[in-house]
Structure formats: C-alpha cells, structure tokens
Design an enzyme around this catalytic site. Sequence first.
Site, mmCIF file in Angstrom:
data_model
loop_
_atom_site.group_PDB
_atom_site.id
_atom_site.type_symbol
_atom_site.label_atom_id
_atom_site.label_comp_id
_atom_site.label_asym_id
_atom_site.label_seq_id
_atom_site.Cartn_x
_atom_site.Cartn_y
_atom_site.Cartn_z
ATOM 1 N N SER A 1 6.405 0.270 8.493
ATOM 2 C CA SER A 1 5.561 0.705 7.934
ATOM 3 C C SER A 1 5.376 2.384 8.579
ATOM 4 O O SER A 1 5.445 2.399 9.615
ATOM 5 C CB SER A 1 4.013 -0.039 8.170
ATOM 6 O OG SER A 1 2.922 0.487 7.367
ATOM 7 N N ILE B 1 12.842 1.039 9.724
ATOM 8 C CA ILE B 1 12.039 1.563 8.614
ATOM 9 C C ILE B 1 11.016 0.533 8.505
ATOM 10 O O ILE B 1 10.767 -0.359 7.598
ATOM 11 C CB ILE B 1 12.671 1.765 7.219
ATOM 12 C CG1 ILE B 1 13.694 2.687 7.447
ATOM 13 C CG2 ILE B 1 11.782 2.274 6.228
ATOM 14 C CD1 ILE B 1 13.474 3.916 8.037
ATOM 15 N N ILE C 1 0.861 -1.214 0.037
ATOM 16 C CA ILE C 1 -0.020 -0.175 -0.048
ATOM 17 C C ILE C 1 0.834 1.262 0.007
ATOM 18 O O ILE C 1 1.752 1.452 0.865
ATOM 19 C CB ILE C 1 -0.957 0.071 1.311
ATOM 20 C CG1 ILE C 1 -1.705 -1.123 1.378
ATOM 21 C CG2 ILE C 1 -1.810 1.181 1.476
ATOM 22 C CD1 ILE C 1 -2.530 -1.176 2.537
ATOM 23 N N LYS D 1 -1.589 -0.463 12.040
ATOM 24 C CA LYS D 1 -2.868 -0.017 11.305
ATOM 25 C C LYS D 1 -3.839 -0.825 11.349
ATOM 26 O O LYS D 1 -4.733 -0.850 10.565
ATOM 27 C CB LYS D 1 -2.367 0.219 9.895
ATOM 28 C CG LYS D 1 -1.282 1.451 9.792
ATOM 29 C CD LYS D 1 -0.707 1.718 8.394
ATOM 30 C CE LYS D 1 0.311 3.127 8.348
ATOM 31 N NZ LYS D 1 1.313 2.357 8.988
ATOM 32 N N HIS E 1 0.440 4.513 1.287
ATOM 33 C CA HIS E 1 -0.465 4.942 2.149
ATOM 34 C C HIS E 1 -0.688 6.500 2.115
ATOM 35 O O HIS E 1 0.033 7.307 1.346
ATOM 36 C CB HIS E 1 -0.075 4.926 3.544
ATOM 37 C CG HIS E 1 -0.027 3.409 4.123
ATOM 38 N ND1 HIS E 1 -1.208 2.939 4.411
ATOM 39 C CD2 HIS E 1 1.012 2.492 4.182
ATOM 40 C CE1 HIS E 1 -0.914 1.602 4.807
ATOM 41 N NE2 HIS E 1 0.363 1.610 4.766
ATOM 42 N N CYS F 1 2.990 -20.225 -18.363
ATOM 43 C CA CYS F 1 2.196 -20.320 -17.245
ATOM 44 C C CYS F 1 0.808 -20.052 -17.377
ATOM 45 O O CYS F 1 0.202 -19.083 -17.948
ATOM 46 C CB CYS F 1 2.545 -19.227 -16.297
ATOM 47 S SG CYS F 1 1.621 -18.847 -15.103
ATOM 48 N N ARG G 1 8.714 -6.443 10.125
ATOM 49 C CA ARG G 1 8.764 -5.452 10.047
ATOM 50 C C ARG G 1 10.109 -4.749 10.940
ATOM 51 O O ARG G 1 10.295 -5.504 12.081
ATOM 52 C CB ARG G 1 7.825 -4.316 10.762
ATOM 53 C CG ARG G 1 6.450 -4.600 10.110
ATOM 54 C CD ARG G 1 5.251 -4.269 11.012
ATOM 55 N NE ARG G 1 3.854 -4.503 10.323
ATOM 56 C CZ ARG G 1 3.333 -5.704 10.807
ATOM 57 N NH1 ARG G 1 3.833 -6.635 11.296
ATOM 58 N NH2 ARG G 1 1.944 -5.832 10.385
HETATM 59 C C1 LIG Z 1 3.351 -7.640 6.886
HETATM 60 C C2 LIG Z 1 3.890 -6.133 6.403
HETATM 61 C C3 LIG Z 1 2.965 -5.286 5.736
HETATM 62 C C4 LIG Z 1 3.524 -4.087 5.452
HETATM 63 N N1 LIG Z 1 2.693 -3.274 4.803
HETATM 64 C C5 LIG Z 1 3.318 -1.974 4.259
HETATM 65 C C6 LIG Z 1 2.366 -1.249 3.390
HETATM 66 O O1 LIG Z 1 1.369 -1.555 3.006
HETATM 67 N N2 LIG Z 1 2.905 -0.014 3.210
HETATM 68 C C7 LIG Z 1 4.187 0.372 3.451
HETATM 69 O O2 LIG Z 1 4.262 1.589 3.218
HETATM 70 N N3 LIG Z 1 4.807 -0.226 4.316
HETATM 71 C C8 LIG Z 1 4.431 -1.466 4.460
HETATM 72 N N4 LIG Z 1 5.235 -2.275 5.246
HETATM 73 C C9 LIG Z 1 6.617 -1.955 5.811
HETATM 74 C C10 LIG Z 1 7.690 -1.936 4.637
HETATM 75 O O3 LIG Z 1 7.620 -3.229 4.276
HETATM 76 C C11 LIG Z 1 8.824 -1.722 5.066
HETATM 77 O O4 LIG Z 1 9.073 -0.575 5.783
HETATM 78 C C12 LIG Z 1 10.112 -1.967 3.908
HETATM 79 O O5 LIG Z 1 9.908 -2.798 2.951
HETATM 80 C C13 LIG Z 1 11.583 -1.511 4.344
HETATM 81 O O6 LIG Z 1 12.399 -1.647 3.217
HETATM 82 P P1 LIG Z 1 13.932 -1.842 3.609
HETATM 83 O O7 LIG Z 1 14.571 -1.564 2.207
HETATM 84 O O8 LIG Z 1 14.286 -0.819 4.628
HETATM 85 O O9 LIG Z 1 14.127 -3.239 3.966
HETATM 86 P P2 LIG Z 1 14.393 -4.574 3.142
HETATM 87 O O10 LIG Z 1 13.609 -4.888 2.252
HETATM 88 O O11 LIG Z 1 14.525 -5.652 4.223
HETATM 89 O O12 LIG Z 1 15.815 -4.265 2.581
HETATM 90 C C14 LIG Z 1 17.144 -4.275 3.285
HETATM 91 C C15 LIG Z 1 17.934 -5.135 2.698
HETATM 92 O O13 LIG Z 1 19.283 -5.328 3.009
HETATM 93 C C16 LIG Z 1 19.990 -6.428 2.728
HETATM 94 N N5 LIG Z 1 21.041 -6.955 3.716
HETATM 95 C C17 LIG Z 1 20.802 -7.087 5.230
HETATM 96 N N6 LIG Z 1 22.110 -7.195 5.871
HETATM 97 C C18 LIG Z 1 22.927 -7.212 4.774
HETATM 98 C C19 LIG Z 1 24.463 -7.186 4.653
HETATM 99 N N7 LIG Z 1 25.213 -7.663 5.520
HETATM 100 N N8 LIG Z 1 24.871 -7.006 3.148
HETATM 101 C C20 LIG Z 1 24.406 -6.828 2.030
HETATM 102 N N9 LIG Z 1 22.987 -6.773 2.095
HETATM 103 C C21 LIG Z 1 22.017 -6.816 3.434
HETATM 104 C C22 LIG Z 1 18.653 -7.570 3.072
HETATM 105 O O14 LIG Z 1 18.837 -8.836 2.462
HETATM 106 C C23 LIG Z 1 17.527 -6.736 2.539
HETATM 107 O O15 LIG Z 1 17.354 -7.143 1.133
HETATM 108 C C24 LIG Z 1 5.063 -3.537 5.673
HETATM 109 C C25 LIG Z 1 5.807 -4.614 6.324
HETATM 110 C C26 LIG Z 1 5.117 -5.687 6.633
HETATM 111 C C27 LIG Z 1 6.033 -6.523 7.581
#
Ligand SMILES: Cc1cc2nc3c(=O)[nH]c(=O)nc-3n(C[C@H](O)[C@H](O)[C@H](O)COP(=O)(O)OP(=O)(O)OC[C@H]3O[C@@H](n4cnc5c(N)ncnc54)[C@H](O)[C@@H]3O)c2cc1C
Lengths: 280, 479
Positions: free
Chosen positions: B339, B337, B52, B253, B54, B401, B314
């Site tokens: 939601s 980081i 989403i 939420k 938001h 597919c 999260r």
């Molecule tokens: C069930 C659920 C529903 C959600 N719904 C929403 C929503 O509808 N809308 C919204 O805005 N947000 C939502 N969120 C929140 C959102 O998904 C997250 O805030 C966001 O995806 C975080 O992104 P990121 O890039 O910080 O983390 P990640 O996607 O986890 O990226 C971090 C990356 O770092 C990599 N990494 C870790 N350690 C290392 C290392 N040592 N070396 C190299 N790479 C490394 C990992 O492999 C990973 O790919 C939701 C979360 C959850 C769990």
Amino acid sequence: MAAAVGAAEGGLKKILILERLPRLGGILNQCIHLGFGLTYFKEEMTGTEYAARYKKMVYERDIEARTSCFVHTITPQKEITFVCADGEYTVSAKHIVMATGCRERTREMLTVPGTRPAGIFTAGLAQEMVNIYGVMPGKEVVVIGSGDIGLIMARRMTLEGATVHAVLEILDHLSGLIRNKVQCLDDFGIPLYLQHEPLEIIGRDRVEAIRYRNNQTGEHKILPCDTVLFSVGLIPEQDLLIDAGIEPGNGIHLVGNADYIHDYVDAVTREAEKLGRLLA
Amino acid sequence: MRKPSEVKVVIIGGGIVGTSLAYELAKYQLEAVLIEKEAELSFGVSKSNSGIVHTGFQDDPSSLKAQLAVRGNQLYREMAKLLDFPFIPTGELVVAFPGEREQIEHIRENGERLGIPRLEIVEGAWIREHEPNLSTEIECALLGPTAAVINPYEVIYAMAENAASNGVTINCSNEVTALERESDCWAVRTSESEYKAHYVINAAGLSADTISQMAGIPAPRIIPWKGEEFILDRHADRLTQSIIFPVPQKETKGILVIPTVDGNTMIGPTAEEIDDKDDITTSEAGKKKVLRSIQRIVPCVREDQIIASFSGLRPAIAENEFYIREERDGFVNIVGIKSPGLTAAPAIAEYVVQMLAKKMKLSPRKGYIATRSAIPRFRHLSSDERNRLIREDPGYGEVVCRCELVTKSEIREAIKRGARTLDGVKFRTRSQMGRCHGAFCTMKIMEIMAEELGVTYDQITKRGRGSELVMESHELKAL
Ligand SMILES: Cc1cc2nc3c(=O)[nH]c(=O)nc-3n(C[C@H](O)[C@H](O)[C@H](O)COP(=O)(O)OP(=O)(O)OC[C@H]3O[C@@H](n4cnc5c(N)ncnc54)[C@H](O)[C@@H]3O)c2cc1C
Ligand SMILES: Cc1cc2nc3c(=O)[nH]c(=O)nc-3n(C[C@H](O)[C@H](O)[C@H](O)COP(=O)(O)OP(=O)(O)OC[C@H]3O[C@@H](n4cnc5c(N)ncnc54)[C@H](O)[C@@H]3O)c2cc1C
C-alpha cells in the site's frame, strides 16, 4: 400455491402467482425424498410429488401463474415490480402474499476461519446439484450442523457413493427431526458429534480438511475431506420488505418459510390456505 | 514447444501494476504481451485489498511512493471516465482522539507539501453533523476530499479490455518458469509457451523477488504482510460517508472503515508479518482485533453484521519504499508494491513507460481506442433502460442472482469478455457476492458457463485448476 388455492376456493377472482424460477413448487422440487403430505394428504409422498399435486390444483382453478418472473420491489402502496423475459412490469394489488421461502445461513455468516477454497456448499445447494443437475459436489464429506437438510444430504451423498465422515453439531442436541437422524444417519452408520465446533477450513484450491474442537474435552482434531456442507439454519426471506422499509400488515402478508421456518410442508400448506381464504 | 513469439515487451504479472502497464503501453505502437499465471487477471493481491484510492498524505512526502500515489489519484479520475468504471469520491477522515491533534496537523503539512488540494481540519461539531455514527470522543479530524473508493478488479478488467482492444495480448494460466538473457533479447519461458522480448517488466507482486532471481538479478526479498478484511451486510447501511482512518500506526495506515463501491461497509485490514506467501486464511483473532479497533471509532458496529471476510498479502520489502528500476538489458523490476500500490499503479505505469521512452522510440498507436464501456448493470438502470435492453436481448429479463439482481445476459457478457471461472464471473458481475453467497445462483451460473464455453460441469472451477466445484458429472449431455 396453497395461498392462491385457498383464495380461489374462497371465491376470489383475480389471483396472480409470480415465481422467479421456471416452474412452480419452490424448494419441494429438489426434495426427492419421502416424508411429505402425511398429515395434509394423509399419504406419504416425495416433495416433488407434493409439488406436482399442488400444481394441478392451481391449474384447475382460476389462477394466473407466471413463472420466470422475478419480483424485485414492492411498495407500501402495494405495487409490485417484476422482471421477466418480456420486460419489467409493475402491477398493483389489494393484497400481497409474500411466500418467498427462506435462504440458508452460510459459512460466511458463521465466519468460520480458514481459507476459501472450492468444496464449501450449503446443504441446499448440494441438494440442488445432486437432485436437479445430477452432479456430485464431492466424495469425502463433512456436514456442519444437524439441520434437516444436512441430515437428508448426508444420506443422499452416501447413496450417491460419497463417504460422509461426520455430522458436527455445536449444540448439545440435534437441531433437525429425530426421524431424520434415525433414517439418514443411524441407518447409514454416519456419526453425529454433538458439542463439536468447526475451527478452520483447510485447503488452498479445494477443501483438504477441517479442523474442529470437541467442546466437552477441548480436544482438537483435523479431519481430511474434500467437501464441507453447511446446514446451520434458515433465514426467512423478507428482504423485499426490509429493503422497502415495510412491516407486514395493511394488506401485506407473510406466509410459509418467509414468515417463520417450518418443519413440515403440511403446516405451511394449512397456514397458507387459511390465509388465502381469509383474503377472499 | 511452439516457435517462440517475438515481442517488444513482456509484462509478468496481471495484477493492478502489470495491467496498468498493459493499458499504458497500449497507447504506443509496439507489441506487448501480459503474462499471468492464474486463470484470470486480478487473482493476486490486487483483488484482496481495501479498494482505496488514497490521497497520498500518509506517506513520507519525499518518498517515490507518496509522489506516485498523489499522481495515481489524479490519473484514476480521468481513467474512470474513459474506461467506465465506478470511482466514488467519498473523501477520507483521519480521526483524532484527545491528544492526537498534533499528529493530524503534521499529516496535513505533509499533504500540503505534496500539493494535495483542499485539506482541512474539521472539529467535533462538523463530525457530529456529517458522520453521526462516529464516537463522540473523537475531537477533530483531517478531511482529505480527494480520497475515493474503487473495485480494484473492475478497474483491472476495464484496463485489460481496453489494452486488448488496442492489440496487447493477454495470456492467463501461463506461468513464467525461466528467464534467460540471449544475445539481444530475453527468452521468457512459460508453462505454455516461449517469448523473445527486448524488454521484460517484472510486476509479479509476491513473486517479484523470485522472478528477478530467475533473470539472475538480485532484488530485495519480499516479506508478506497479511491483512484481513471483513464485509458488513448492506442492511447495516452506510455506516459512514467517508473512509475513516485512525492516526497512522508505525507500519500501516491502521484499521479503517471503508464505504465500498457496492454500498456495503468493509472494516479492516489487520497487519501481520508472515512467512508463507500462500497463507490467505482469515482468523478468529483477526476478526476480534478488527472489531475492537473499529468499535472504538464507530461504536455501533456489531459482529453479527459481518457477512464475508477475506485476506490479502502485501508484497512488502525491508525498506518502506517502492523498488522500481531498470536493472540491465531492458529488465525492469517493480518490487515491494505494498500500500498504496493500488493507488499508485497507474502512475507506476506512467513512470516506467517514461523510463522505457529514454531507451526506445515510442510513437502513438495508430487508431488508438481511448475508451471502453462496462457491462450493463441491470440493477442500476432505469425502468426504460431495462425494457430497452430486454427487448434487444431477453436474457436481460432473466434474473440469475437474486441478491444482487444480476441477469443471465450480464453473466454471458462477462464470459464473452474473458471470465473463465466462477470468481471471474463474480468479480465482473457481483453475482454470488450477496447475502446467500451463491447458494441460489451457483448452479445457474455454471449452467450458463457450460453453455457458453462448451465445457462440462466438472471442468468449471472456482478460480483455476484444482478448484473444480464438482467431482464428476453424470450429466446426460446428449439428451
Ligand atoms: C489487506 C490489504 C489492503 C490494501 N489496501 C490498499 C488500498 O486500500 N489502497 C492501495 O492503494 N493499496 C492497498 N493495498 C496494496 C495493494 O493491494 C497492492 O499494492 C497492489 O495490489 C499490488 O499489485 P501488484 O500488481 O503488484 O500485485 P498482484 O496483484 O499480486 O499481481 C502480481 C501478479 O503476478 C502474478 N505472478 C506471480 N508469479 C508469476 C509468474 N511466475 N508468472 C506469471 N505471473 C506471475 C500473480 O499471480 C499476480 O496476479 C492493500 C493490500 C492489502 C494486502
Ligand atoms: C431439504 C428439505 C427437506 C424437507 N423435508 C421435509 C419433509 O420431509 N417433510 C415435510 O413436510 N417438509 C419438509 N421440508 C419443509 C418444506 O418443504 C418447506 O417448509 C416448504 O416447502 C416451504 O414452502 P414455502 O412456500 O414457504 O417456501 P419455498 O418452497 O422456498 O418457496 C418460495 C418460492 O418463492 C420464490 N421466490 C422467492 N423470492 C422471490 C422473488 N423475489 N420473486 C419471485 N419469486 C420468489 C422462490 O423461487 C420459491 O419458489 C423440507 C425442506 C427442505 C429444504
């Protein structure tokens, strides 16, 4: 194929078979075990032989068979749209026979809790892997569900060198044929656990174990394995109708596993031939 | 080990935040590298969420979180056009049962303070007309027309392809193992190589605290909050037109009804604090909980409509706020980081780049390519467009597919653009996502992967090393 042969026998002239795969035969092509044709051809053969026999019957008659053609839409006006390597075409027909077979129920449909690692397959996919592609889906196997494909695959995996630890069935009785239990499990010493329910798939990247419960005693067990095969039922493939909101009738017919799930191809063949003749 | 590469910026983490940064930095004349430990981008929490975008009104209007979410929502609209990914402006409704009207009025005030446009409270009659599947007990609702849905992984691949076309290097299967401050730069050691960088941006999601520790910089501890989601069969139709929220709970939420980009309905997520950063199991209890909450809002939802489930973690921290700061010597932490992190990500990137702009001179990249085009989606094309594609490339006439109508050429194109695993192919094409869950197409896709990548079947994985599908191949390669 049997519907087409039946219709041709009845004198119908313009018959078109559309098959999405590169060859005719359907699921039979991956059934390299014996047990087909006993009542129809009065001899026992493998699924592949059965399919080959039937293909010959199709090619000997005035039937156009096009393979690698995927039908994606049919309409109540009996227009059929399909795609193939030379484009997308729409044809119309007086009768449409839906002989689209079935698909397998999956782990997701049971919503078995746990992780989603590699090593979880439907029994039919495992059969395709082993019999068509010559690759082994795993070594330490647990089969969930005692459907025929699961039983057949328990034996097939064993013959290919894997260890099948158990077949778990949630019901209090076998769901496949007794014949398959005797020939595929008993003869290979593979245990069938009735009234056992899978509770959780364990393993991060690849399956590591499965947790299950004996529903009679309530006892939980964790069985290490690297592969879980699901054989938990088949669903007639009627999505083309459902998507178009069409009921069978008015020149649209369901036959074979697309109509309901059959144990024997012989019965499928007879029903389809009969339908074919009726349409002619 | 090879000689370290020298670059201006290293981004650690290829989720939505790290990839947004790669996309944003690609606009400037500098050398940047994105490092991701998994086999492909988007394999962390960014693939497992509600998808989403938001409005931003659920968070405290004075928080950075809320402001970045509102800005992120604006940025997505522009990006969707430039980068050719689906952005479906479904809007959202926060529904109020008797006694909850005051709460949604309060949320509306918050939203208006943030400058969120067109907020409106709609009454029962409006709801019955526009959302007939909602419970008749719902008294009124807050309508937020700016909410939308996206496929997070599609956005990530779109941004990454654009960044790469502008010269940003993207290195997957590359885990950062050590960070050391040298006289004038950071030495970033990974499982595969070493980099010297002037700036390091830590966008490592669940591991962001560990990465910060590697650099010797204290950062808030990550507390994983698990959320389980359940997807309903497409035959269940669109249950609702807009995203449906209950009034917000203390930490989250609440449990939602989400009309996804692909036309399925998704219900979830749960919210549960856990200890294990690897625990992405789904549970019977989670399913029951989600069904119970949703049936209160949409009574016609049935358990047997569920065709898939997943869970995501999260990356939360103790404080209910994003932790984004330049710590020292050009080391930027982006921690906690949760939601609306997906929503805010493009704005987080903009915010961090503005922060860097104070330290170094950023000049626009020469010959910057602003756009990217998606892999053609056979399913969504007209008959004429289909025939034109098939004439150019007969592979578009081979359906691999059947559930999602994905053709051989789409799979090939996904691999050309970087897919290396079955999940990577899945997220880029939707193959394996339909009713049969890959029972019909897995081997056909593996066959194409083997061909395109020149590997054997036993080298193909679901999502990276350790998740091989077949144990050993007896293939007769040289036949
Ligand atoms: C069930 C659920 C529903 C959600 N719904 C929403 C929503 O509808 N809308 C919204 O805005 N947000 C939502 N969120 C929140 C959102 O998904 C997250 O805030 C966001 O995806 C975080 O992104 P990121 O890039 O910080 O983390 P990640 O996607 O986890 O990226 C971090 C990356 O770092 C990599 N990494 C870790 N350690 C290392 C290392 N040592 N070396 C190299 N790479 C490394 C990992 O492999 C990973 O790919 C939701 C979360 C959850 C769990
Ligand atoms: C593992 C296993 C073991 C069995 N063992 C035995 C046995 O021992 N003895 C016995 O008698 N029977 C056995 N059977 C049962 C028997 O083989 C089947 O019931 C029978 O072959 C089903 O035939 P069908 O034509 O209905 O379906 P299928 O064989 O599934 O054919 C359907 C065809 O339709 C095609 N198709 C589907 N959708 C489309 C579309 N949209 N466009 C174009 N083409 C499409 C498919 O590609 C497929 O080729 C077994 C079955 C299995 C799976």
